[in-house]
Write a protein that holds these residues in place. Structure first.
Motif, PDB file in Angstrom:
ATOM      1  N   ALA A 277       0.826  -1.208   0.000  1.00 27.38           N
ATOM      2  CA  ALA A 277       0.000   0.000   0.000  1.00 27.38           C
ATOM      3  C   ALA A 277       0.860   1.258   0.000  1.00 27.38           C
ATOM      4  O   ALA A 277       0.626   2.195  -0.789  1.00 27.38           O
ATOM      5  N   MET A 278       1.864   1.323   0.881  1.00 21.77           N
ATOM      6  CA  MET A 278       2.709   2.513   0.954  1.00 21.77           C
ATOM      7  C   MET A 278       3.543   2.663  -0.322  1.00 21.77           C
ATOM      8  O   MET A 278       3.716   3.766  -0.844  1.00 21.77           O
ATOM      9  N   ARG A 279       4.031   1.546  -0.845  1.00 23.47           N
ATOM     10  CA  ARG A 279       4.826   1.614  -2.068  1.00 23.47           C
ATOM     11  C   ARG A 279       3.968   2.095  -3.241  1.00 23.47           C
ATOM     12  O   ARG A 279       4.387   2.935  -4.025  1.00 23.47           O
ATOM     13  N   GLY A 280       2.780   1.545  -3.344  1.00 23.16           N
ATOM     14  CA  GLY A 280       1.899   1.955  -4.426  1.00 23.16           C
ATOM     15  C   GLY A 280       1.528   3.422  -4.358  1.00 23.16           C
ATOM     16  O   GLY A 280       1.366   4.089  -5.387  1.00 23.16           O
ATOM     17  N   ARG A 281       1.411   3.936  -3.128  1.00 23.42           N
ATOM     18  CA  ARG A 281       1.023   5.333  -2.950  1.00 23.42           C
ATOM     19  C   ARG A 281       2.176   6.291  -3.215  1.00 23.42           C
ATOM     20  O   ARG A 281       1.974   7.371  -3.778  1.00 23.42           O
ATOM     21  N   HIS A 282       3.387   5.902  -2.856  1.00 27.32           N
ATOM     22  CA  HIS A 282       4.506   6.841  -2.905  1.00 27.32           C
ATOM     23  C   HIS A 282       5.523   6.574  -4.019  1.00 27.32           C
ATOM     24  O   HIS A 282       6.071   7.520  -4.586  1.00 27.32           O
ATOM     25  N   LEU A 283       5.801   5.311  -4.321  1.00 31.24           N
ATOM     26  CA  LEU A 283       6.873   5.003  -5.275  1.00 31.24           C
ATOM     27  C   LEU A 283       6.295   4.724  -6.660  1.00 31.24           C
ATOM     28  O   LEU A 283       6.393   3.613  -7.199  1.00 31.24           O
ATOM     29  N   THR A 284       5.692   5.730  -7.259  1.00 32.39           N
ATOM     30  CA  THR A 284       5.142   5.573  -8.589  1.00 32.39           C
ATOM     31  C   THR A 284       6.259   5.241  -9.574  1.00 32.39           C
ATOM     32  O   THR A 284       7.376   5.744  -9.473  1.00 32.39           O
ATOM     33  N   ASN A 371      12.191   6.352 -14.254  1.00 32.09           N
ATOM     34  CA  ASN A 371      11.722   7.542 -14.957  1.00 32.09           C
ATOM     35  C   ASN A 371      11.502   7.339 -16.448  1.00 32.09           C
ATOM     36  O   ASN A 371      10.653   8.004 -17.049  1.00 32.09           O
ATOM     37  N   ALA A 372      12.290   6.433 -17.064  1.00 33.34           N
ATOM     38  CA  ALA A 372      12.291   6.395 -18.528  1.00 33.34           C
ATOM     39  C   ALA A 372      11.793   5.101 -19.138  1.00 33.34           C
ATOM     40  O   ALA A 372      11.478   5.078 -20.323  1.00 33.34           O
ATOM     41  N   SER A 373      11.716   4.025 -18.391  1.00 35.35           N
ATOM     42  CA  SER A 373      11.394   2.742 -19.020  1.00 35.35           C
ATOM     43  C   SER A 373      10.079   2.140 -18.558  1.00 35.35           C
ATOM     44  O   SER A 373       9.776   1.000 -18.887  1.00 35.35           O
ATOM     45  N   GLY A 374       9.314   2.900 -17.774  1.00 41.34           N
ATOM     46  CA  GLY A 374       8.107   2.317 -17.225  1.00 41.34           C
ATOM     47  C   GLY A 374       8.376   1.300 -16.142  1.00 41.34           C
ATOM     48  O   GLY A 374       7.506   0.519 -15.757  1.00 41.34           O
ATOM     49  N   GLY A 375       9.612   1.292 -15.651  1.00 42.32           N
ATOM     50  CA  GLY A 375       9.957   0.406 -14.551  1.00 42.32           C
ATOM     51  C   GLY A 375      10.452  -0.960 -14.958  1.00 42.32           C
ATOM     52  O   GLY A 375      10.928  -1.717 -14.122  1.00 42.32           O
ATOM     53  N   GLN A 376      10.353  -1.312 -16.239  1.00 43.73           N
ATOM     54  CA  GLN A 376      10.772  -2.639 -16.678  1.00 43.73           C
ATOM     55  C   GLN A 376      11.622  -2.549 -17.942  1.00 43.73           C
ATOM     56  O   GLN A 376      11.377  -1.702 -18.813  1.00 43.73           O
ATOM     57  N   ALA A 377      12.624  -3.422 -18.030  1.00 41.98           N
ATOM     58  CA  ALA A 377      13.553  -3.387 -19.146  1.00 41.98           C
ATOM     59  C   ALA A 377      14.176  -4.772 -19.309  1.00 41.98           C
ATOM     60  O   ALA A 377      13.812  -5.724 -18.602  1.00 41.98           O
ATOM     61  N   ALA A 478      27.431 -15.038 -30.832  1.00 37.93           N
ATOM     62  CA  ALA A 478      26.226 -15.806 -30.516  1.00 37.93           C
ATOM     63  C   ALA A 478      26.584 -16.993 -29.608  1.00 37.93           C
ATOM     64  O   ALA A 478      27.729 -17.456 -29.607  1.00 37.93           O
ATOM     65  N   PRO A 479      25.610 -17.515 -28.854  1.00 34.27           N
ATOM     66  CA  PRO A 479      24.232 -17.036 -28.748  1.00 34.27           C
ATOM     67  C   PRO A 479      24.120 -15.770 -27.896  1.00 34.27           C
ATOM     68  O   PRO A 479      25.051 -15.417 -27.173  1.00 34.27           O
ATOM     69  N   PHE A 480      22.946 -15.161 -28.002  1.00 32.98           N
ATOM     70  CA  PHE A 480      22.665 -13.937 -27.261  1.00 32.98           C
ATOM     71  C   PHE A 480      21.624 -14.244 -26.182  1.00 32.98           C
ATOM     72  O   PHE A 480      20.761 -15.110 -26.358  1.00 32.98           O
ATOM     73  N   TYR A 481      21.738 -13.523 -25.061  1.00 30.40           N
ATOM     74  CA  TYR A 481      20.900 -13.798 -23.900  1.00 30.40           C
ATOM     75  C   TYR A 481      20.189 -12.521 -23.450  1.00 30.40           C
ATOM     76  O   TYR A 481      20.680 -11.411 -23.677  1.00 30.40           O
ATOM     77  N   ALA A 482      19.069 -12.713 -22.755  1.00 26.72           N
ATOM     78  CA  ALA A 482      18.357 -11.578 -22.170  1.00 26.72           C
ATOM     79  C   ALA A 482      17.748 -11.993 -20.839  1.00 26.72           C
ATOM     80  O   ALA A 482      17.305 -13.139 -20.671  1.00 26.72           O
ATOM     81  N   LEU A 483      17.762 -11.061 -19.888  1.00 27.67           N
ATOM     82  CA  LEU A 483      17.117 -11.243 -18.590  1.00 27.67           C
ATOM     83  C   LEU A 483      16.242 -10.026 -18.293  1.00 27.67           C
ATOM     84  O   LEU A 483      16.624  -8.892 -18.606  1.00 27.67           O
ATOM     85  N   PRO A 484      15.055 -10.224 -17.689  1.00 30.52           N
ATOM     86  CA  PRO A 484      14.202  -9.080 -17.349  1.00 30.52           C
ATOM     87  C   PRO A 484      14.752  -8.303 -16.162  1.00 30.52           C
ATOM     88  O   PRO A 484      15.217  -8.890 -15.184  1.00 30.52           O
ATOM     89  N   VAL A 485      14.709  -6.984 -16.260  1.00 32.09           N
ATOM     90  CA  VAL A 485      15.220  -6.100 -15.210  1.00 32.09           C
ATOM     91  C   VAL A 485      14.111  -5.140 -14.792  1.00 32.09           C
ATOM     92  O   VAL A 485      13.367  -4.628 -15.642  1.00 32.09           O
ATOM     93  N   ASN A 486      14.017  -4.887 -13.498  1.00 30.74           N
ATOM     94  CA  ASN A 486      12.991  -3.995 -12.965  1.00 30.74           C
ATOM     95  C   ASN A 486      13.594  -2.776 -12.279  1.00 30.74           C
ATOM     96  O   ASN A 486      14.739  -2.811 -11.821  1.00 30.74           O
ATOM     97  N   ALA A 487      12.820  -1.724 -12.185  1.00 28.03           N
ATOM     98  CA  ALA A 487      13.218  -0.534 -11.430  1.00 28.03           C
ATOM     99  C   ALA A 487      12.995  -0.825  -9.956  1.00 28.03           C
ATOM    100  O   ALA A 487      11.942  -0.523  -9.395  1.00 28.03           O
ATOM    101  N   GLY A 488      14.000  -1.434  -9.338  1.00 30.86           N
ATOM    102  CA  GLY A 488      13.882  -1.837  -7.945  1.00 30.86           C
ATOM    103  C   GLY A 488      14.655  -0.936  -7.005  1.00 30.86           C
ATOM    104  O   GLY A 488      14.944   0.225  -7.315  1.00 30.86           O
ATOM    105  N   ASP A 489      15.004  -1.473  -5.848  1.00 29.21           N
ATOM    106  CA  ASP A 489      15.647  -0.669  -4.812  1.00 29.21           C
ATOM    107  C   ASP A 489      16.302  -1.580  -3.807  1.00 29.21           C
ATOM    108  O   ASP A 489      16.099  -2.799  -3.818  1.00 29.21           O
ATOM    109  N   ILE A 490      17.072  -0.979  -2.897  1.00 32.28           N
ATOM    110  CA  ILE A 490      17.593  -1.707  -1.738  1.00 32.28           C
ATOM    111  C   ILE A 490      17.063  -1.083  -0.441  1.00 32.28           C
ATOM    112  O   ILE A 490      17.604  -1.308   0.632  1.00 32.28           O
ATOM    113  N   GLY A 491      16.000  -0.303  -0.578  1.00 29.27           N
ATOM    114  CA  GLY A 491      15.374   0.340   0.575  1.00 29.27           C
ATOM    115  C   GLY A 491      14.873   1.716   0.207  1.00 29.27           C
ATOM    116  O   GLY A 491      15.343   2.326  -0.754  1.00 29.27           O
TER     117      GLY A 491
END
Length: 555
Positions: A277-284, A371-377, A478-491
């Protein structure tokens, strides 16, 4: 007013580095101290971290030959914090940080070494190329006895292969494959696996480094002062009498108890990043608690309790940002602290476009993602990178099929960049163009789009064998790899408003008598910025020192 079930001089809420520093200093000043921890483990986020502290102008840095001063540090923080700068708090931090470290080294088991770790923005006025960051010295976990099992483990992202303890001095050479890295690797592996007795009991090491070493040393120091940590004691609310906080209501295994605190209550229970709840309200832009690399207990309890007493908050939309990778079924995400700097990978957004300097500090990189990727990359790498370097849960020199099933589930692999694109949901033409452009410049050691490798910190985790730019290689093999990355935090680093003595302030800027906040329960003294490695724990311990001295009348 109902009577208290018991009374103390000082009640400390939380058991991380800030909390235990405050408890130790208060006990030294003859206070009767109670430390409460809502979980069954001690150490908080500090224990899971690298344990590094950012302390300007320390006696250890001076002994190493560093040229520094509190004035330079204040100038640096002011330049970084900008409009969020709080001069009185900044001054309190830079003046007291070296005093705190000297105090802890003289009177406790805490031991640190000043290291040549570059400030994250050394190019700014007052920035330094090293020696403000301090690495905790290892300790044998057997000294803790049964308490070793209660020490919150190090985050897998801070360990070799996700399970083996190493020091900061070992990590950088091994990651970047500097001369001698093979010997360091062999030594670390031998240290871990030759401890046959422990290996038969647990995957966990008794050779404690990083935040585990710091918290072990703090716990031993607390034990020497006969101060106990009360586990499974959760803060419910604060008690105010005549405009002063005089205690707290605490939920315990034996029921609800009212604990009086004659000299005050110090809130050191972390931030709110794991509260939906607090994250959703403050960490847009970063709404999902699962994206956080922090431990699950940080749900904002202390902040909410103080707000009920009329406390003000500052910068609640701010955090210690970091790009993270969430591995299914793991209890927290894995921050990408250093891997992004290594040559041969890029990060692209949902359109397949680069949008940041991947080698910037994790705080800046995570902020850019928010700010720039919608939080996911997606992080993209080639086979050469995959063999040489780590990337989150993906280990070097280990075939993809040998990784755990959970890692394989999020990993994407293809024979070409074009074939990789549909697997990550982007237009093949766009992704191919992005990689082609990057490769053309990287082959010359250039990044005209985002300046990767131009700043001192970028190069700290670059591969020095790669020239002319240690942060850049084209993605070609080759080969090429990809992993999903999120706009996260350590606190989170927004929180309760405090003054130079760590007293919590109300909306009018007046201190709420008897109430203090430190660590991530308080808004950071560095504003929205991250000066260097250890900028979370260094100020946290310093304001723990300040708060305890003020509450017990030593200031």
């Amino acid at each position: 007013m109902d009577a208290f079930d018991e009374e103390m001089d000082l009640l400390v809420v939380g058991s991380g580095a800030a909390a235990l520093t405050a408890a130790i200093v208060a006990a030294d000043n003859h206070a009767k101290v109670a430390v409460i921890e809502k979980s069954d483990q001690f150490g908080g986020t500090s224990a899971t971290s690298g344990g590094v502290i950012w302390i300007p102008a320390s006696h250890l840095a001076k002994a190493a030959g560093a040229d520094d001063s509190p004035d330079e540090a204040a100038r640096y923080i002011d330049a970084l914090a900008g409009v969020d700068a709080e001069p009185d708090r900044i001054r309190a931090f830079v003046d007291n940080a070296p005093r705190m470290l000297a105090y802890m080294e003289e009177r406790t088991e805490v031991r640190y070494a000043s290291i040549p770790y570059t400030d994250y923005h050394a190019e700014l006025p007052g920035g330094k190329m090293g020696w403000r960051s301090h690495d905790p010295q290892p300790i044998d976990g057997r000294r803790l006895g049964d308490d070793l099992a209660r020490l919150r483990p190090t985050h897998p992202a801070g360990m070799l292969f996700g399970r083996i303890s190493w020091t900061a001095a070992e990590a950088a050479p091994m990651i970047t494959r500097m001369p001698g890295w093979q010997k360091m690797l062999i030594r670390a592996l031998w240290r871990h696996y030759s401890d046959i007795g422990q290996r038969l009991r647990s995957r966990r090491s008794r050779f404690l480094t990083s935040g585990n070493a710091l918290l072990a040393r703090l716990k031993l120091s607390l034990d020497a002062r006969h101060v106990q940590i009360r586990y499974c004691h959760a803060l419910d609310s604060l008690i105010k009498e005549d405009e002063r906080v005089v205690g707290a209501v605490v939920r315990t295994p034996a029921g609800v108890r009212r604990i009086g605190a004659r000299q005050g209550v110090i809130l050191a229970a972390g931030g709110f990043e794991r509260d939906a709840a607090m994250r959703g309200r403050h960490l847009t832009g970063s709404p999902d608690p699962a994206w956080s690399g922090s431990q699950g207990g940080n749900t904002g309890d202390a902040i909410r309790a103080a707000q009920q007493m009329g406390a003000a908050t500052r910068r609640m939309d701010s955090a210690w940002w970091a790009p993270t990778i969430k591995v299914p079924k793991e209890d927290r995400a894995r921050p990408l602290f250093f891997e992004r700097s290594l040559p041969g990978s890029i990060i692209v957004d949902a359109r397949g476009l680069r949008f940041l300097n991947e080698a910037a500090s994790y705080h800046k990189a995570g902020e850019a993602m928010r700010n720039a990727s919608g939080g996911q990359a997606w992080v993209i790498l080639d086979a050469r990178f995959k063999w040489r370097y780590p990337m989150g849960p993906l280990m070097p020199m280990i075939p993809a099929w040998m990784h755990p099933a959970a890692v394989r589930r999020i990993l994407r692999k293809a024979r070409s960049i074009r074939e990789l694109a549909p697997q990550i949901g982007v237009d093949p033409d766009v992704l191919e163009d992005s990689v082609t452009r990057f490769n053309a410049h990287a082959s010359r050691g250039e990044d005209p789009d985002f300046g990767r490798g131009q700043q001192p910190y970028d190069r700290y985790y670059g591969d020095p064998k790669v020239t002319p730019n240690p942060n850049l290689l084209p993605l070609e093999k080759a080969p090429f790899y990809a992993l999903p990355v999120n706009a996260g935090d350590i606190g989170t680093n927004g929180g309760l408003a405090t003054d130079a003595w760590a007293r919590v302030l109300d909306d009018a800027g007046r201190p709420i008598e008897g109430l203090y906040a430190i660590g991530n329960s308080a808004a950071s003294v560095t504003g929205r910025s991250y000066p260097g490695a250890g900028s979370t724990i260094g100020p946290a311990m310093t304001f723990g020192y300040i708060a305890a001295r003020h509450a017990t009348g030593a200031n």
